[in-house]
Scaffold this motif. Structure first.
Motif, PDB file in Angstrom:
ATOM      1  N   GLY A 167       0.827  -1.200   0.000  1.00  0.00           N
ATOM      2  CA  GLY A 167       0.000   0.000   0.000  1.00  0.00           C
ATOM      3  C   GLY A 167       0.861   1.251   0.000  1.00  0.00           C
ATOM      4  N   SER A 168       0.408   2.291  -0.696  1.00  0.00           N
ATOM      5  CA  SER A 168       1.158   3.544  -0.780  1.00  0.00           C
ATOM      6  C   SER A 168       0.356   4.656  -0.137  1.00  0.00           C
ATOM      7  CB  SER A 168       1.461   3.890  -2.247  1.00  0.00           C
ATOM      8  OG  SER A 168       0.264   3.975  -2.986  1.00  0.00           O
ATOM      9  N   GLY A 169       1.037   5.689   0.283  1.00  0.00           N
ATOM     10  CA  GLY A 169       0.367   6.805   0.935  1.00  0.00           C
ATOM     11  C   GLY A 169       0.140   6.516   2.414  1.00  0.00           C
ATOM     12  N   ASP A 170      -0.570   7.426   3.043  1.00  0.00           N
ATOM     13  CA  ASP A 170      -0.878   7.293   4.473  1.00  0.00           C
ATOM     14  C   ASP A 170      -1.961   6.243   4.651  1.00  0.00           C
ATOM     15  OD1 ASP A 170      -1.753   7.645   7.138  1.00  0.00           O
ATOM     16  OD2 ASP A 170      -1.000   9.718   7.109  1.00  0.00           O
ATOM     17  N   MET A 171      -1.630   5.159   5.371  1.00  0.00           N
ATOM     18  CA  MET A 171      -2.559   4.038   5.557  1.00  0.00           C
ATOM     19  C   MET A 171      -3.252   4.083   6.918  1.00  0.00           C
ATOM     20  SD  MET A 171      -2.143   2.426   2.696  1.00  0.00           S
ATOM     21  CE  MET A 171      -2.755   0.760   2.929  1.00  0.00           C
ATOM     22  N   SER A 172      -3.203   5.229   7.613  1.00  0.00           N
ATOM     23  CA  SER A 172      -3.809   5.326   8.954  1.00  0.00           C
ATOM     24  C   SER A 172      -5.239   5.855   8.903  1.00  0.00           C
ATOM     25  CB  SER A 172      -2.954   6.233   9.841  1.00  0.00           C
ATOM     26  OG  SER A 172      -2.915   7.562   9.308  1.00  0.00           O
ATOM     27  N   PHE A 173      -5.973   5.543   7.868  1.00  0.00           N
ATOM     28  CA  PHE A 173      -7.345   6.019   7.721  1.00  0.00           C
ATOM     29  C   PHE A 173      -8.268   5.276   8.692  1.00  0.00           C
ATOM     30  CE2 PHE A 173      -6.216   2.986   4.347  1.00  0.00           C
ATOM     31  CZ  PHE A 173      -6.997   1.900   4.715  1.00  0.00           C
ATOM     32  N   SER A 174      -9.421   5.935   8.969  1.00  0.00           N
ATOM     33  CA  SER A 174     -10.446   5.269   9.779  1.00  0.00           C
ATOM     34  C   SER A 174     -11.238   4.293   8.919  1.00  0.00           C
ATOM     35  CB  SER A 174     -11.389   6.313  10.388  1.00  0.00           C
ATOM     36  OG  SER A 174     -10.667   7.212  11.196  1.00  0.00           O
ATOM     37  N   SER A 175     -11.557   4.738   7.697  1.00  0.00           N
ATOM     38  CA  SER A 175     -12.310   3.886   6.788  1.00  0.00           C
ATOM     39  C   SER A 175     -11.971   4.268   5.362  1.00  0.00           C
ATOM     40  CB  SER A 175     -13.818   4.041   7.043  1.00  0.00           C
ATOM     41  OG  SER A 175     -14.560   3.111   6.290  1.00  0.00           O
ATOM     42  N   TRP A 176     -11.935   3.259   4.509  1.00  0.00           N
ATOM     43  CA  TRP A 176     -11.581   3.444   3.094  1.00  0.00           C
ATOM     44  C   TRP A 176     -12.589   2.682   2.244  1.00  0.00           C
ATOM     45  CZ3 TRP A 176     -10.391   0.346  -1.078  1.00  0.00           C
ATOM     46  CH2 TRP A 176      -9.675   0.903  -2.144  1.00  0.00           C
ATOM     47  N   LEU A 177     -13.060   3.336   1.173  1.00  0.00           N
ATOM     48  CA  LEU A 177     -14.056   2.704   0.314  1.00  0.00           C
ATOM     49  C   LEU A 177     -13.612   2.859  -1.143  1.00  0.00           C
ATOM     50  CD1 LEU A 177     -16.809   1.432  -0.416  1.00  0.00           C
ATOM     51  CD2 LEU A 177     -17.817   3.731  -0.198  1.00  0.00           C
ATOM     52  N   GLY A 178     -13.498   1.763  -1.834  1.00  0.00           N
ATOM     53  CA  GLY A 178     -13.135   1.794  -3.248  1.00  0.00           C
ATOM     54  C   GLY A 178     -14.076   0.934  -4.062  1.00  0.00           C
ATOM     55  N   VAL A 179     -14.479   1.439  -5.250  1.00  0.00           N
ATOM     56  CA  VAL A 179     -15.380   0.679  -6.125  1.00  0.00           C
ATOM     57  C   VAL A 179     -14.764   0.623  -7.510  1.00  0.00           C
ATOM     58  CG1 VAL A 179     -17.439   1.301  -4.806  1.00  0.00           C
ATOM     59  CG2 VAL A 179     -16.711   2.742  -6.722  1.00  0.00           C
ATOM     60  N   PRO A 180     -14.961  -0.498  -8.224  1.00  0.00           N
ATOM     61  CA  PRO A 180     -14.388  -0.612  -9.573  1.00  0.00           C
ATOM     62  C   PRO A 180     -15.156   0.226 -10.586  1.00  0.00           C
ATOM     63  CG  PRO A 180     -15.664  -2.561  -9.070  1.00  0.00           C
ATOM     64  CD  PRO A 180     -15.657  -1.740  -7.813  1.00  0.00           C
ATOM     65  N   MET A 181     -14.458   0.655 -11.636  1.00  0.00           N
ATOM     66  CA  MET A 181     -15.086   1.355 -12.755  1.00  0.00           C
ATOM     67  C   MET A 181     -14.896   0.506 -14.002  1.00  0.00           C
ATOM     68  SD  MET A 181     -14.238   5.417 -12.241  1.00  0.00           S
ATOM     69  CE  MET A 181     -12.497   5.233 -12.574  1.00  0.00           C
ATOM     70  N   HIS A 182     -15.996   0.234 -14.688  1.00  0.00           N
ATOM     71  CA  HIS A 182     -15.952  -0.565 -15.910  1.00  0.00           C
ATOM     72  C   HIS A 182     -15.952   0.381 -17.107  1.00  0.00           C
ATOM     73  CE1 HIS A 182     -17.385  -3.469 -12.907  1.00  0.00           C
ATOM     74  NE2 HIS A 182     -16.784  -4.383 -13.666  1.00  0.00           N
ATOM     75  N   ILE A 183     -14.863   0.311 -17.858  1.00  0.00           N
ATOM     76  CA  ILE A 183     -14.677   1.189 -19.019  1.00  0.00           C
ATOM     77  C   ILE A 183     -14.547   0.318 -20.247  1.00  0.00           C
ATOM     78  CG2 ILE A 183     -13.220   2.979 -20.051  1.00  0.00           C
ATOM     79  CD1 ILE A 183     -12.310   3.691 -17.203  1.00  0.00           C
ATOM     80  N   VAL A 187     -12.723  -3.934 -16.431  1.00  0.00           N
ATOM     81  CA  VAL A 187     -12.331  -3.129 -15.270  1.00  0.00           C
ATOM     82  C   VAL A 187     -11.191  -2.219 -15.693  1.00  0.00           C
ATOM     83  CG1 VAL A 187     -11.493  -3.155 -12.906  1.00  0.00           C
ATOM     84  CG2 VAL A 187     -13.023  -4.957 -13.706  1.00  0.00           C
ATOM     85  N   GLY A 188     -11.472  -0.932 -15.671  1.00  0.00           N
ATOM     86  CA  GLY A 188     -10.480   0.013 -16.164  1.00  0.00           C
ATOM     87  C   GLY A 188     -10.030   1.024 -15.138  1.00  0.00           C
ATOM     88  N   GLY A 189     -10.428   0.843 -13.888  1.00  0.00           N
ATOM     89  CA  GLY A 189      -9.998   1.783 -12.859  1.00  0.00           C
ATOM     90  C   GLY A 189     -10.857   1.667 -11.627  1.00  0.00           C
ATOM     91  N   ILE A 190     -10.615   2.528 -10.645  1.00  0.00           N
ATOM     92  CA  ILE A 190     -11.434   2.558  -9.429  1.00  0.00           C
ATOM     93  C   ILE A 190     -11.692   4.002  -9.038  1.00  0.00           C
ATOM     94  CG2 ILE A 190     -10.214   0.444  -8.686  1.00  0.00           C
ATOM     95  CD1 ILE A 190      -9.309   2.169  -6.219  1.00  0.00           C
ATOM     96  N   LEU A 191     -12.773   4.164  -8.250  1.00  0.00           N
ATOM     97  CA  LEU A 191     -13.099   5.438  -7.598  1.00  0.00           C
ATOM     98  C   LEU A 191     -13.041   5.179  -6.104  1.00  0.00           C
ATOM     99  CD1 LEU A 191     -14.140   8.374  -7.529  1.00  0.00           C
ATOM    100  CD2 LEU A 191     -16.451   7.458  -7.767  1.00  0.00           C
ATOM    101  N   ALA A 192     -12.272   5.951  -5.353  1.00  0.00           N
ATOM    102  CA  ALA A 192     -12.072   5.685  -3.923  1.00  0.00           C
ATOM    103  C   ALA A 192     -12.239   6.953  -3.099  1.00  0.00           C
ATOM    104  CB  ALA A 192     -10.685   5.083  -3.694  1.00  0.00           C
ATOM    105  N   VAL A 193     -12.749   6.757  -1.869  1.00  0.00           N
ATOM    106  CA  VAL A 193     -12.834   7.832  -0.881  1.00  0.00           C
ATOM    107  C   VAL A 193     -12.303   7.267   0.439  1.00  0.00           C
ATOM    108  CG1 VAL A 193     -14.769   9.045  -1.943  1.00  0.00           C
ATOM    109  CG2 VAL A 193     -15.223   7.191  -0.341  1.00  0.00           C
ATOM    110  N   GLN A 194     -11.857   8.142   1.332  1.00  0.00           N
ATOM    111  CA  GLN A 194     -11.372   7.688   2.635  1.00  0.00           C
ATOM    112  C   GLN A 194     -11.431   8.833   3.634  1.00  0.00           C
ATOM    113  OE1 GLN A 194      -7.330   6.357   2.177  1.00  0.00           O
ATOM    114  NE2 GLN A 194      -6.531   8.372   1.664  1.00  0.00           N
ATOM    115  N   GLY A 195     -11.463   8.457   4.922  1.00  0.00           N
ATOM    116  CA  GLY A 195     -11.495   9.449   5.982  1.00  0.00           C
ATOM    117  C   GLY A 195     -10.537   9.073   7.096  1.00  0.00           C
TER     118      GLY A 195
END
Length: 587
Positions: A167-183, A187-195
């Motif tokens: 994993g890259s970046g700061d991994m000390s998040f409380s919650s992370w959500l990622g969903v696949p994008m179909h292009i 599967v051509g990518g993902i959209l992710a949010v985290q807090g």
């Protein structure tokens, strides 16, 4: 009157009735309480249901509004980054999305790109393009092709199982959500949010919402990728069009609406001139009517030749020969003509040079044939005379009278002189053709020279029956001329005038000044020259078809023409068969 016992009995009965009524009352109160409790519970439940329905309705309205605005942004003329930034802002209305990124995955190259990345802790420290495929959270979503909700506990479990180890970046998040994008179906990518704040916990409902948003973003990404491919294709096309050596031009409403640099170079006018004037502005005036006719017929849908040549006049006044191919097209949803133009000037000049060379070669071959024919005839006759005369002297010389002997010797001398004259003319013509004939003008008494040339002509042909007339009026006492060349010119013309007048007549030689030139005219009343042979008159070894047995080599007039050219003069011929010939020379 009731007794005490009866009263006691009635009292007891009344007490029992009272107790029963109290019991009924208590039951009624209990039932009432029960009903009140049930109603209260129902009311609360219904209130909660209504509140949930209102929340869902509000949520649905928000989703609808957000999705509409995402679609609106996708259709707007925004850069890809600005579009993703607007999606990030709208996403905050649906769930916690302070930190958000979009990753695009190229399966063929096995590389990731992050066209949008906003994180309060990572900042700009992470690599954003051509990122290798590793074992991170992004790759975990790509490989599972499912929405993934990750908290600290699950992250530890994934790390322990080896599924997420890079994993890259700061991994000390409380919650992370990622969903696949179909292009485009994969599967051509993902959209992710985290807090990072405590208490942030994404739910399955959040995953559904983010998946819906990802679907909209995927569609927009496909559109942006298609536009990017179109833009790259247009750039490649424009690069080819602008660098190809062929001129490319689009004509609409009788004006050029597009012209590439090669056309500007070929036509020889600035681009602004070409675009601001009718498309025929640079075309040679003689070629404009035909070009306009073809253009209008093509626009009307008529069958018109698609390839033809024309000429243009450059800004410097140079005339160039061009060739074009044309086709009717649609330009900005209206009829137009697409032209491909090449500069054919050099090729046409080369072809013309080749034709002239071939023509010259053919003429040389013809001249060679005529030379062999004439030379064989001209040499054979005197050689035969010389040989027969030599044999006569050899075998009968001692018996011949002196007079006849001298006559035979004279015949030999005449034959030798005839052959010498022909060789001299061949050598002289060779010098002229090789531009080795010298022009050496000097001060001359022109009248005396002309009279001398007339006498020479009479002397050379003493048996001629012609009458010689001369007219030397208003001649200057002297002038700058090349005597040798003048003798070549008028010696030949006067000799021919006499020779080709076998029936006699008058041969006239006139010399007079005119417009600062001297004009020399030699005219006869002889056999004349057929009209169709006059253009070939000055070609070496050419003899007119009507000369019959009159001797000649066909070299004299070729020498005359070269001598006149050295004087920078001109020569004109007027003649008709059986009516004589007139040569007019201006020097």
């Amino acid at each position: 009157m009731l007794s005490d016992a009866d009263l006691h009995t009635q009292l007891k009965l009344l007490q029992q009735q009272h107790q029963a009524l109290q019991a009924d009352y208590r039951d009624l109160q209990a039932e009432k309480q029960k009903q009140e409790t049930s109603a209260d519970l129902w009311l609360k439940q219904r209130t909660r249901e209504l509140q949930a329905e209102a929340l869902e309705q509000k949520k649905a309205e928000t989703l609808q509004r957000v999705f509409y605005r995402i679609a609106e942004r996708a259709a707007a003329d925004l850069s890809f980054y600005d579009f993703l930034h607007s999606v990030h802002s709208l996403l905050g209305e649906l769930l916690y999305a302070k930190n958000c990124y979009v990753c695009l995955y190229d399966a063929q190259k096995n590389l990731k790109d992050f066209p949008y990345y906003v994180d309060e802790r990572d900042g700009d420290t992470l690599q954003r393009s051509n990122v290798p495929y590793r074992r991170g959270l992004t790759e975990f979503v790509l490989s599972t092709d499912r929405p993934q909700i990750i908290n600290a506990k699950r992250l530890q479990a994934l790390q322990a199982s080896g599924e997420v180890t890079e994993g890259s970046g700061d991994m000390s998040f409380s919650s992370w959500l990622g969903v696949p994008m179909h292009i485009r179906g994969v599967v051509g990518g993902i959209l992710a949010v985290q807090g990072y704040e405590p208490g942030i916990e994404y739910s399955a409902s959040d995953a559904d919402i983010l998946s819906f948003v990802a679907n909209h973003v995927s569609s927009a990404i496909e559109r942006y990728q298609a536009l990017d491919e179109l833009r790259k294709s247009e750039e490649r096309y424009r690069t080819v069009i602008e660098n190809v050596g062929v001129g490319v031009v689009v004509i609409q409403d009788s004006r050029m609406v597009f012209a590439n640099p090669s056309l500007v170079r070929i036509v020889g006018h600035p681009l602004d001139y070409l675009l601001s004037n009718p498309f025929t502005a640079a075309v040679h005036p003689d070629d404009v009517p035909a070009m306009l006719d073809r253009h209008q017929r093509r626009l009307r849908g008529e069958n018109v030749e698609s390839f033809y040549g024309f000429r243009v006049i450059t800004q410097q006044g140079e005339v160039r020969s061009l060739e074009l191919s044309a086709v009717k097209i649609e330009w900005s949803k209206r009829d137009a003509t697409l032209l491909f133009v090449v500069d054919a000037t050099a090729r046409l000049q080369a072809e013309q040079t080749q034709r002239l060379t071939l023509q010259k070669q053919s003429e040389l071959n013809d001249m060679k044939s005529r030379f062999i024919s004439v030379a064989s005839h001209e040499f054979r006759t005197p050689l035969a005379i010389i040989l027969s005369s030599a044999e006569l002297l050899k075998y009968y010389g001692d018996r011949l009278p002196e007079a006849e002997k001298y006559e035979v010797i004279g015949t030999i001398e005449n034959g030798v002189q005839r052959m010498t004259r022909m060789l001299d003319r061949v050598l002289l013509l060779g010098k002229a053709e090789a531009q080795m004939l010298e022009f050496q003008p000097r001060e001359l008494d022109l009248t005396a020279l002309c009279r001398s040339m007339v006498e020479d002509a009479r002397t050379q042909q003493p048996k001629a029956t012609c009458t010689m007339e001369t007219q030397f009026t208003d001649m200057p006492t002297a002038g700058l001329f090349d005597e040798k060349l003048l003798r070549h010119i008028f010696g030949n013309l006067l000799s021919n005038a006499i020779k080709y007048s076998p029936q006699g007549g008058t041969v006239s030689f006139r010399v007079f000044p005119q417009d600062q030139h001297m004009v020399f005219e030699v005219a006869d009343q002889g056999i004349g020259i057929p009209a169709d042979e006059i253009p070939h008159l000055f070609e070496p070894f050419h003899r007119a078809s009507n000369v019959g047995d009159i001797q000649g080599t066909g070299l004299g007039l070729a020498i005359v023409k070269n001598a006149v050219d050295l004087h920078k003069g001109s020569i004109q011929v007027s003649s008709s068969a059986q009516h004589g010939t007139c040569f007019s020379i201006r020097i």
